[in-house]
Design an enzyme around this catalytic site. Structure first.
Site, PDB file in Angstrom:
ATOM      1  CE  LYS A 129      -1.766   1.670   3.940  1.00  0.00           C
ATOM      2  NZ  LYS A 129      -1.465   3.100   4.134  1.00  0.00           N
ATOM      3  CG  ASN A 130       2.320   2.574   3.485  1.00  0.00           C
ATOM      4  OD1 ASN A 130       1.145   2.867   3.203  1.00  0.00           O
ATOM      5  ND2 ASN A 130       2.704   2.302   4.705  1.00  0.00           N
TER       6      ASN A 130
ATOM      7  NE  ARG B 292      -3.696  11.850   7.428  1.00  0.00           N
ATOM      8  CZ  ARG B 292      -2.469  12.108   6.978  1.00  0.00           C
ATOM      9  NH1 ARG B 292      -1.789  11.145   6.400  1.00  0.00           N
ATOM     10  NH2 ARG B 292      -1.943  13.306   7.068  1.00  0.00           N
TER      11      ARG B 292
ATOM     12  CB  CYS C 100      -6.040   9.575  10.352  1.00  0.00           C
ATOM     13  SG  CYS C 100      -4.457   9.040  10.941  1.00  0.00           S
TER      14      CYS C 100
ATOM     15  NE  ARG D 286      -0.474  10.567   9.947  1.00  0.00           N
ATOM     16  CZ  ARG D 286      -0.786   9.445   9.301  1.00  0.00           C
ATOM     17  NH1 ARG D 286      -1.917   8.839   9.569  1.00  0.00           N
ATOM     18  NH2 ARG D 286       0.011   8.969   8.365  1.00  0.00           N
ATOM     19  N   PRO D 287       0.066  16.314  10.898  1.00  0.00           N
ATOM     20  CG  PRO D 287       1.981  16.877  12.076  1.00  0.00           C
ATOM     21  CD  PRO D 287       0.808  15.938  12.102  1.00  0.00           C
ATOM     22  CB  ILE D 288       0.791  18.390   5.694  1.00  0.00           C
ATOM     23  CG1 ILE D 288      -0.082  19.646   5.746  1.00  0.00           C
ATOM     24  CG2 ILE D 288      -0.072  17.135   5.718  1.00  0.00           C
ATOM     25  CD1 ILE D 288      -0.915  19.851   4.483  1.00  0.00           C
ATOM     26  CG  ASP D 289       5.018  20.668  10.075  1.00  0.00           C
ATOM     27  OD1 ASP D 289       4.466  19.550  10.064  1.00  0.00           O
ATOM     28  OD2 ASP D 289       6.037  20.891  10.737  1.00  0.00           O
ATOM     29  CG  LEU D 290       8.072  18.093   8.446  1.00  0.00           C
ATOM     30  CD1 LEU D 290       8.675  16.753   8.816  1.00  0.00           C
ATOM     31  CD2 LEU D 290       8.987  19.224   8.878  1.00  0.00           C
TER      32      LEU D 290
ATOM     33  CG  ASP E 269       2.895   1.429   9.276  1.00  0.00           C
ATOM     34  OD1 ASP E 269       3.215   1.632   8.097  1.00  0.00           O
ATOM     35  OD2 ASP E 269       2.534   2.341  10.042  1.00  0.00           O
TER      36      ASP E 269
ATOM     37  NE  ARG F 166      -7.131   4.064   4.983  1.00  0.00           N
ATOM     38  CZ  ARG F 166      -6.135   4.355   5.834  1.00  0.00           C
ATOM     39  NH1 ARG F 166      -6.274   4.161   7.132  1.00  0.00           N
ATOM     40  NH2 ARG F 166      -4.982   4.830   5.380  1.00  0.00           N
TER      41      ARG F 166
HETATM   42  C1  EPZ Z   1       3.741   6.972   6.000  1.00  0.00           C
HETATM   43  O1  EPZ Z   1       2.885   7.940   6.557  1.00  0.00           O
HETATM   44  C2  EPZ Z   1       2.905   5.710   5.889  1.00  0.00           C
HETATM   45  N1  EPZ Z   1       1.767   5.961   5.002  1.00  0.00           N
HETATM   46  C3  EPZ Z   1       2.391   5.313   7.283  1.00  0.00           C
HETATM   47  O2  EPZ Z   1       1.680   4.081   7.133  1.00  0.00           O
HETATM   48  C4  EPZ Z   1       3.605   5.068   8.179  1.00  0.00           C
HETATM   49  O3  EPZ Z   1       3.150   4.772   9.488  1.00  0.00           O
HETATM   50  C5  EPZ Z   1       4.471   6.336   8.217  1.00  0.00           C
HETATM   51  O4  EPZ Z   1       4.855   6.706   6.875  1.00  0.00           O
HETATM   52  C6  EPZ Z   1       5.749   6.130   9.024  1.00  0.00           C
HETATM   53  O5  EPZ Z   1       6.467   5.077   8.506  1.00  0.00           O
HETATM   54  C7  EPZ Z   1       1.972   5.949   3.659  1.00  0.00           C
HETATM   55  O6  EPZ Z   1       3.079   5.772   3.191  1.00  0.00           O
HETATM   56  C8  EPZ Z   1       0.763   6.177   2.806  1.00  0.00           C
HETATM   57  P1  EPZ Z   1       5.517  10.418   8.189  1.00  0.00           P
HETATM   58  P2  EPZ Z   1       3.342   9.492   6.602  1.00  0.00           P
HETATM   59  O7  EPZ Z   1       5.353  11.678   7.447  1.00  0.00           O
HETATM   60  O8  EPZ Z   1       4.126   9.835   5.402  1.00  0.00           O
HETATM   61  C9  EPZ Z   1       5.199  13.641  11.591  1.00  0.00           C
HETATM   62  C10 EPZ Z   1      -0.098   2.585   7.481  1.00  0.00           C
HETATM   63  O9  EPZ Z   1      -0.614   2.064   8.481  1.00  0.00           O
HETATM   64  N2  EPZ Z   1       5.062  14.632  10.515  1.00  0.00           N
HETATM   65  O10 EPZ Z   1       6.778   9.629   8.022  1.00  0.00           O
HETATM   66  O11 EPZ Z   1       2.147  10.307   6.922  1.00  0.00           O
HETATM   67  C11 EPZ Z   1       3.976  12.754  11.700  1.00  0.00           C
HETATM   68  O12 EPZ Z   1       2.962  13.361  12.464  1.00  0.00           O
HETATM   69  C12 EPZ Z   1       0.271   4.046   7.490  1.00  0.00           C
HETATM   70  O13 EPZ Z   1       0.180   1.972   6.409  1.00  0.00           O
HETATM   71  C13 EPZ Z   1       5.091  15.995  10.823  1.00  0.00           C
HETATM   72  O14 EPZ Z   1       5.208  16.377  11.982  1.00  0.00           O
HETATM   73  O15 EPZ Z   1       4.291   9.456   7.872  1.00  0.00           O
HETATM   74  C14 EPZ Z   1       4.532  11.516  12.360  1.00  0.00           C
HETATM   75  O16 EPZ Z   1       4.582  11.744  13.761  1.00  0.00           O
HETATM   76  C15 EPZ Z   1      -0.013   4.715   8.828  1.00  0.00           C
HETATM   77  N3  EPZ Z   1       4.954  16.896   9.823  1.00  0.00           N
HETATM   78  C16 EPZ Z   1       5.976  11.440  11.833  1.00  0.00           C
HETATM   79  O17 EPZ Z   1       6.267  12.736  11.296  1.00  0.00           O
HETATM   80  C17 EPZ Z   1       4.810  16.511   8.516  1.00  0.00           C
HETATM   81  O18 EPZ Z   1       4.703  17.382   7.622  1.00  0.00           O
HETATM   82  C18 EPZ Z   1       6.183  10.421  10.729  1.00  0.00           C
HETATM   83  O19 EPZ Z   1       5.241  10.717   9.735  1.00  0.00           O
HETATM   84  C19 EPZ Z   1       4.781  15.133   8.218  1.00  0.00           C
HETATM   85  C20 EPZ Z   1       4.920  14.220   9.238  1.00  0.00           C
END
Ligand code: EPZ
Length: 423
Positions: free
Chosen positions: A22-23, A92, A116, A121-125, A309, A401
């Protein structure tokens, strides 16, 4: 509504080929927008998140055809740059479309991807990276809009190795004028596959799998269509290994790179399972007459650390291990919602913030259970397979999902499971 019934206490036996990841498939589908031609993605898993992504691609003007597990996307007819709320809400992780839309059309708009089940789930980065590449980003009450007359190469330093932000930056940078470096990039295998796909489209991307990714942008010229076969899903594999650890027996999983699973297989081996690999096959064997043992603390971390995960499925398999195992969930603030459900089965788990301590009990008993999120829901199936009696799991929409067909896969491993309509 539909519910999943699982008869516990029966050892698993059998083999199966693990579905596509999926990812990996979600960013790959978003990346097809970068090509002015037809891209082909093979081994696509039949997931609701994939369906939602294909709906978004069609809404944006792409032609999408699906034959079996092969999806062909022609983004030559891409014309819209806004993702409507209804489609955003369905998935999302649609935020991954921002980068490619900016790269192709110079504009992108969407509502905020809601929080979620794992907490905010911030997207600031993501937005910082797109701004660094020259995009204007306006954040209003009705969502966010990005615009860039011309993306320009930049040195991006991520404060966290965010998977999604790394992917969005890679996708946008392919169209920038000049070279982009992404420091502190996430190193997940899915990002390496995204790089491979982008290179098949004619992009100049290198370094994926390390902390520094370099992209030499095309200066606005669209890429060609590309081709890729989605890798096996390492988290689905970790889930099924946890099922066999919980229920006992012997299973063989095919189509997954063992190296991608080593943090999980090391924990299950320490708990007393016999884990072996040969090429893209992984076998796990556990004598159901011998209880598992508690293991060293399990701390989730960015790849190649223990995957967040897999935290819930592995925790579920250790509820009857002898001794206590500490889990530390370092990646998300609310990823223990499965614990209350496990407690309904007799699990003894204590939590304090990011820490959860699983104190092994003699056995779990069946219960009516509610899935609250994707991996937490899968963890309930793990626990149910090792429990006494027949459990019922509700909230299957979360599980679908990420798991294409849990009934088909668990049946292939000789589990006694079936779907039933419940009032
Ligand atoms: C990906 O999510 C995966 N989803 C998630 O899998 C997985 O848990 C996660 O990476 C970590 O490995 C997909 O690939 C579709 P992150 P993503 O950005 O990209 C924080 C599943 O069950 N953060 O690496 O959203 C965030 O809040 C799903 O298959 C910011 O602060 O994860 C988290 O604490 C769940 N600001 C940490 O970073 C940002 O702009 C890691 O998030 C982005 C993230």
């Amino acid at each position: 509504m539909e519910a999943l019934n699982i008869q516990g206490g029966k050892a698993l036996r059998g083999e199966l080929t693990v579905q596509g990841a999926k990812n990996s498939v979600l960013p790959l589908l978003a990346a097809t927008l970068l090509g002015s031609g037809r891209s082909v993605i093979r081994n696509c898993p039949g997931l609701t998140d994939v369906t939602a992504s294909l709906d978004i691609l069609r809404h944006l003007g792409c032609s999408v055809e699906t034959v079996g597990d092969t999806v062909a996307v022609d983004a030559g007819t891409l014309r819209a740059c806004e993702i409507p709320e209804a489609l955003m809400r369905a998935m999302r992780s649609s935020v991954i479309f921002l980068g490619p839309l900016l790269a192709r059309l110079g504009m992108a708009g969407m509502c905020y991807p809601g929080g979620c089940e794992l907490g905010p789930r911030p997207i600031d980065l993501h937005l910082e990276a797109l701004r660094a590449l020259g995009s204007e980003v306006s954040e209003g009450t009705d969502g966010l809009r990005c615009a860039a007359v011309c993306l320009r190469g930049s040195d991006i330093a991520l404060s966290l190795p965010s998977v999604g932000a790394t992917e969005n930056a890679m996708l946008a940078a392919t169209a920038a004028k000049g070279v982009t470096t992404i420091q502190n990039a996430a190193r997940e295998p899915e990002i390496v596959q995204l790089q491979d796909f982008l290179r098949s489209m004619g992009a100049d991307v290198r370094g994926a799998g390390t902390s520094v990714i370099t992209v030499r942008g095309s200066g606005g010229r669209p890429l060609d269509g590309g081709e890729v076969t989605v890798m096996g899903d390492r988290i689905v594999a970790a889930t099924y290994l946890s099922c066999a650890a919980a229920a006992g027996g012997e299973i063989c999983l095919k189509g997954v790179d063992y190296c991608q699973l080593s943090p999980v297989s090391a924990i299950l081996a320490e708990a007393g399972c016999l884990v072996r690999s040969k090429g893209d096959e992984i076998t796990l064997k556990r004598d159901p007459a011998l209880p598992l043992k508690a293991v060293r603390p399990v701390r989730t971390a960015p790849y190649p650390g223990f995957p967040t995960d897999a935290q819930a499925p592995v925790m579920a398999s250790l509820c009857t291990a002898r001794g206590a195992t500490m889990f530390v969930e370092n990646m998300f603030s609310s990823r223990y919602r499965h614990i209350d459900e496990l407690r309904k089965m007799g699990a003894d788990i204590r939590t304090e913030g990011r820490v959860a301590v699983v104190c092994g009990v003699e056995r779990l008993h069946a219960a009516a259970l509610e899935a609250h999120d994707l991996r937490g829901g899968a963890a309930l199936a793990v626990a149910a397979l090792g429990a006494e009696g027949e459990s019922t799991i509700y909230g299957l929409r979360h599980i679908r999902r990420g798991y294409a067909d849990l009934v088909r896969d668990l049946t292939a491993l000789d589990a006694k499971v079936y779907l039933a309509e419940k009032e």
